[in-house]
Design a protein around this motif. Sequence first.
Motif, PDB file in Angstrom:
ATOM      1  N   GLY A   1      23.816 -27.946  44.131  1.00 50.34           N
ATOM      2  CA  GLY A   1      23.517 -28.146  42.719  1.00 50.34           C
ATOM      3  C   GLY A   1      22.814 -29.453  42.400  1.00 50.34           C
ATOM      4  N   ASN A   2      22.615 -30.301  43.383  1.00 48.44           N
ATOM      5  CA  ASN A   2      21.939 -31.568  43.100  1.00 48.44           C
ATOM      6  C   ASN A   2      20.435 -31.324  42.910  1.00 48.44           C
ATOM      7  N   VAL A   3      19.872 -32.015  41.925  1.00 47.75           N
ATOM      8  CA  VAL A   3      18.436 -31.870  41.638  1.00 47.75           C
ATOM      9  C   VAL A   3      17.703 -33.098  42.151  1.00 47.75           C
ATOM     10  N   GLN A   4      16.573 -32.882  42.776  1.00 46.81           N
ATOM     11  CA  GLN A   4      15.785 -33.997  43.299  1.00 46.81           C
ATOM     12  C   GLN A   4      14.310 -33.730  43.126  1.00 46.81           C
ATOM     13  N   PHE A   5      13.546 -34.811  43.152  1.00 46.59           N
ATOM     14  CA  PHE A   5      12.084 -34.706  43.154  1.00 46.59           C
ATOM     15  C   PHE A   5      11.543 -35.762  44.089  1.00 46.59           C
ATOM     16  N   PRO A   6      10.573 -35.438  44.954  1.00 52.31           N
ATOM     17  CA  PRO A   6      10.096 -34.082  45.194  1.00 52.31           C
ATOM     18  C   PRO A   6      11.096 -33.283  46.029  1.00 52.31           C
ATOM     19  N   LYS A   7      10.807 -32.005  46.159  1.00 52.82           N
ATOM     20  CA  LYS A   7      11.634 -31.162  47.007  1.00 52.82           C
ATOM     21  C   LYS A   7      11.492 -31.613  48.459  1.00 52.82           C
ATOM     22  N   SER A   8      12.473 -31.319  49.257  1.00 55.92           N
ATOM     23  CA  SER A   8      12.379 -31.645  50.682  1.00 55.92           C
ATOM     24  C   SER A   8      13.071 -30.550  51.478  1.00 55.92           C
ATOM     25  N   ARG A   9      12.734 -30.468  52.744  1.00 57.18           N
ATOM     26  CA  ARG A   9      13.361 -29.429  53.581  1.00 57.18           C
ATOM     27  C   ARG A   9      14.865 -29.680  53.686  1.00 57.18           C
ATOM     28  N   ILE A  10      15.214 -30.936  54.011  1.00 61.29           N
ATOM     29  CA  ILE A  10      16.625 -31.316  54.036  1.00 61.29           C
ATOM     30  C   ILE A  10      16.891 -32.115  52.762  1.00 61.29           C
ATOM     31  N   PRO A  11      17.832 -31.692  51.933  1.00 60.86           N
ATOM     32  CA  PRO A  11      18.039 -32.375  50.646  1.00 60.86           C
ATOM     33  C   PRO A  11      18.453 -33.832  50.823  1.00 60.86           C
ATOM     34  N   VAL A  12      18.241 -34.606  49.751  1.00 62.75           N
ATOM     35  CA  VAL A  12      18.616 -36.020  49.768  1.00 62.75           C
ATOM     36  C   VAL A  12      20.125 -36.192  49.613  1.00 62.75           C
ATOM     37  N   ARG A  13      20.795 -35.167  49.182  1.00 68.49           N
ATOM     38  CA  ARG A  13      22.261 -35.232  48.996  1.00 68.49           C
ATOM     39  C   ARG A  13      22.928 -35.770  50.268  1.00 68.49           C
ATOM     40  N   PRO A  14      23.790 -36.773  50.137  1.00 68.70           N
ATOM     41  CA  PRO A  14      24.316 -37.442  51.333  1.00 68.70           C
ATOM     42  C   PRO A  14      25.013 -36.516  52.322  1.00 68.70           C
ATOM     43  N   ASP A  15      25.675 -35.480  51.844  1.00 67.62           N
ATOM     44  CA  ASP A  15      26.385 -34.628  52.808  1.00 67.62           C
ATOM     45  C   ASP A  15      25.544 -33.440  53.275  1.00 67.62           C
ATOM     46  N   ALA A  16      24.274 -33.418  52.942  1.00 70.32           N
ATOM     47  CA  ALA A  16      23.410 -32.331  53.445  1.00 70.32           C
ATOM     48  C   ALA A  16      23.278 -32.484  54.948  1.00 70.32           C
ATOM     49  N   ASP A  17      23.350 -31.374  55.619  1.00 75.87           N
ATOM     50  CA  ASP A  17      23.399 -31.446  57.081  1.00 75.87           C
ATOM     51  C   ASP A  17      22.319 -30.610  57.748  1.00 75.87           C
ATOM     52  N   GLY A  18      21.326 -30.215  56.990  1.00 81.85           N
ATOM     53  CA  GLY A  18      20.260 -29.420  57.573  1.00 81.85           C
ATOM     54  C   GLY A  18      19.400 -28.840  56.473  1.00 81.85           C
ATOM     55  N   PRO A  19      18.347 -28.116  56.857  1.00 82.88           N
ATOM     56  CA  PRO A  19      17.450 -27.541  55.839  1.00 82.88           C
ATOM     57  C   PRO A  19      18.198 -26.583  54.912  1.00 82.88           C
ATOM     58  N   GLU A  20      17.802 -26.620  53.638  1.00 82.90           N
ATOM     59  CA  GLU A  20      18.381 -25.712  52.636  1.00 82.90           C
ATOM     60  C   GLU A  20      17.253 -25.140  51.785  1.00 82.90           C
ATOM     61  N   ALA A  21      17.477 -23.959  51.252  1.00 81.65           N
ATOM     62  CA  ALA A  21      16.515 -23.400  50.289  1.00 81.65           C
ATOM     63  C   ALA A  21      16.722 -24.116  48.961  1.00 81.65           C
ATOM     64  N   MET A  22      15.626 -24.434  48.278  1.00 80.33           N
ATOM     65  CA  MET A  22      15.745 -25.122  46.990  1.00 80.33           C
ATOM     66  C   MET A  22      15.212 -24.252  45.867  1.00 80.33           C
TER      67      MET A  22
END
Lengths: 471, 399
Positions: free
Chosen positions: A359-380
Amino acid sequence: MRGVARVGVYAPLLRLDCAAAARALKFSGLAGRRDGYRAVGGWDEDAFTFAVEAARGGAAALDTLIFASTSAPFFERLHATLAVDALGLPRETRTRDVAGSRRCAVSALLDALLARGSALIAAGERRPARPGAAAHLAQGDGGAAAWVADEAPARFIGWASLSYDLVDTYASREHPEPYPAEERFVKEGAAAHVLVPTIRRALESAGLSGGDIHHVAAPEPVAGLWRDISRATKISAPNHASEISAKLGDLGAAHALFAFALATARAKPGERILLTGFGSGCDALVFETTGSMPGAELAEAALNEGALLADYVRFLSLNGALDLDWGVRSEFEQKAQATVLDRYGRDTLGFIGGRDCAGNVQFPKSRIPVRPDADGPEAMQDVRLADEPARIVSVTADRLNYTPDPPFWFGLAQFNNGARVMMEFTDADARGFSVGDRVAMRLRIKSHDRRRGFRTYFWKAAPAERPTLGG
Amino acid sequence: MASGIKDKVAIIGMGCTAFGEHWDKGPEDLIVDAFEQALADSGVARSDIQAAWMGNALDDINVGNSALPLAHALRLKTIPVSRVENMCATGTEALRAAVYAVAAGAVDFALALGVEKLKDTGYGGLPLRTKGLANDLWLPYGSAPGSFAQLAGAYTAKHRLNGDDLKRAMAHVSWKSHQNAAKNPRAHLRKAVDMDTILKAPMIADPLGLYDCCGVSDGAACAIVTTPDIARGLGVANPVTVKAVQLSASHGWEMSYGAWDGSYVLNTREAARRAYAEAGVKEARKELSLTEVHDCFSITELVTMEDLGLSDEGCAPADILAGRYDSDGTQPCQIDGGLKCFGHPVGASGLRMAFEIYTQLLGRAGERQLAAPRLGLTHNLGGAPFNSVAAVSIFGRLH
């Protein structure tokens, strides 16, 4: 019944005090406007950004988008297509640009009313003129828009058109600034041969007489012309276009739609509005209002807000009439790459960020989110930030960096939906910007590659509220 | 389990050119001058160098890309040479690579040299380097002062400070560096400046005035490293050793995630935490004799004092104004004048900081020598507070 379902307007922040300009020009003895205000675009605004700003807030989808201007930045690159991206509309929207006359926006509106489907006509104007020319102070910068739909609070009830090559003014590739004809000739010819006969036919088409019209949106090619037309057509209603000329200047292709927006703001249900477009002929349209017009309230506000500009030299610089030597700091490469625009252009023009799986929103989009606990590519999931309110986290007025209108404001903006973006700020008032200030997004020129005649656009953070003129 | 590099690598020779506007010198001259000093200091032969790393941040406008300019200038005969670049932290990156090569046992002697030749481009500050890539479509073309000035606004807001009070503390930072640089023959700006001049200087990026900003310089600095055992064999019984070299880099959190308040530099905190652990520093305020921090702007030094744990959060302005970091304070900072006055040839700055610590530890600092320094820290920061690379290194004697 088919008609105009929504209106939009946009005027830039600055208002040149024409009296101050007249004082600066006094030595020359040149005649020109000596009172009122002229809306002045920032260095990072053009006809396209004005049109987009005017066209914000409409439906999420429509059939056709038409961009109208006589001062569009590109000859070959469709602004209407750029506007589709900037407004976050589907790529399936049909697009076209119209130009060639100040009348083009009204002509496009007429075409859309006579056609089928929903349409948006977005007009913007930032016309060049040379200092000293009457047009330089008479013209103004701004935009206006109108949406056409089958159910509308301004019902389309009559119209007439006339093609007539009355050369009151012209601009060409060899002479981009307007070249005016003798004013008395225009005043007589425009009224007698063009406007009056077309308006009469439009009234006939609607089954009305002049006294049945309650509001007029009729830009005047020459100041005071409406008085003559009013007499000839027996229309005694106020012409809202004249007030716009006094407070913002002549907005060219956008003027008639701006005046129409103002007319709808002031019209009561059941009242009738005459709208005309003039230039190489005339289009005259008649509407009857049935209720309040979405977007119209902004027209009244736009007339009375703004920041006074009394510095004639700054006006010349912003207007492109004075080409200052900004020194070596201004000598940097601003080339945009077509491949990069193809990959990222839609997201930057539309200010589209991404929402990750948490649910975190970021700009620009990235393959792996900027969210600290992201652990791999996610669909945005796409999230548009252009309409999202934000606050300033950090900011400075950078006086070292080159900008055509110093200082260069930039900093971190925190959006209400959680996104955070390092971005440029624009439309600073005398207070400037401070940590915690509320800001709103405005579409602006990001880079201007003068060597290659190309520009890119992105969004900048502006104060959430505009000052009242003189307040 | 990694054991870190504490005391695994000795610095046996260092060199540093004067920093400044070297209209009469090209990159080759700067490289050779710094290297010849280091070589003479080390006592090893030119041919003993087995690998070299060149730090140069702005290849496109001065030295040229790759490490070949270094190999050519020093005629390093077919040994491996590499160029490293990590913005303003480039100098420490070069040192880190050389230190790691020796610590790994890959080579006996390694060279780290940082160089920057900026004064051929005709103006102060750093050039904009846009190439029409994706970031150019949205990121502001902000200057370095503009990026760091934002620390000040966010710091003021967080600690509810009066902007004038912060301005005075920032001015003291620059005042102190000018005082210190007056005693440093290699410094770019050797003139002491009074507080009033600093406070009334023209604004560069609110609230940073002219004296809150370091300029950029031409210059080079260089280190030759080996193992402590080899150093002993060369007759250096108690060499300067590397106690820690740690690096922390942004991954987008500050700039694109909502938790950072803009008032500190995350990477400085992270790199310092790791460096203290690697060096075995428990109480930095007591154990560190001196610091050389990345004072690209006065506000950066002020915030860095807190990020390194030397001042409590929100207390750096008071500590600075109390003289804690002055040359006669309890923990001098920028005893050589720092970036502000020694100068800032970008790729050389990290090695210049190490050079000053090395010089102080060996008691060679002349007029500005501190009494019996034991441990010194360098903090080399690249990028901007919202998108940075921070390198923290600690140096001391082996025994």
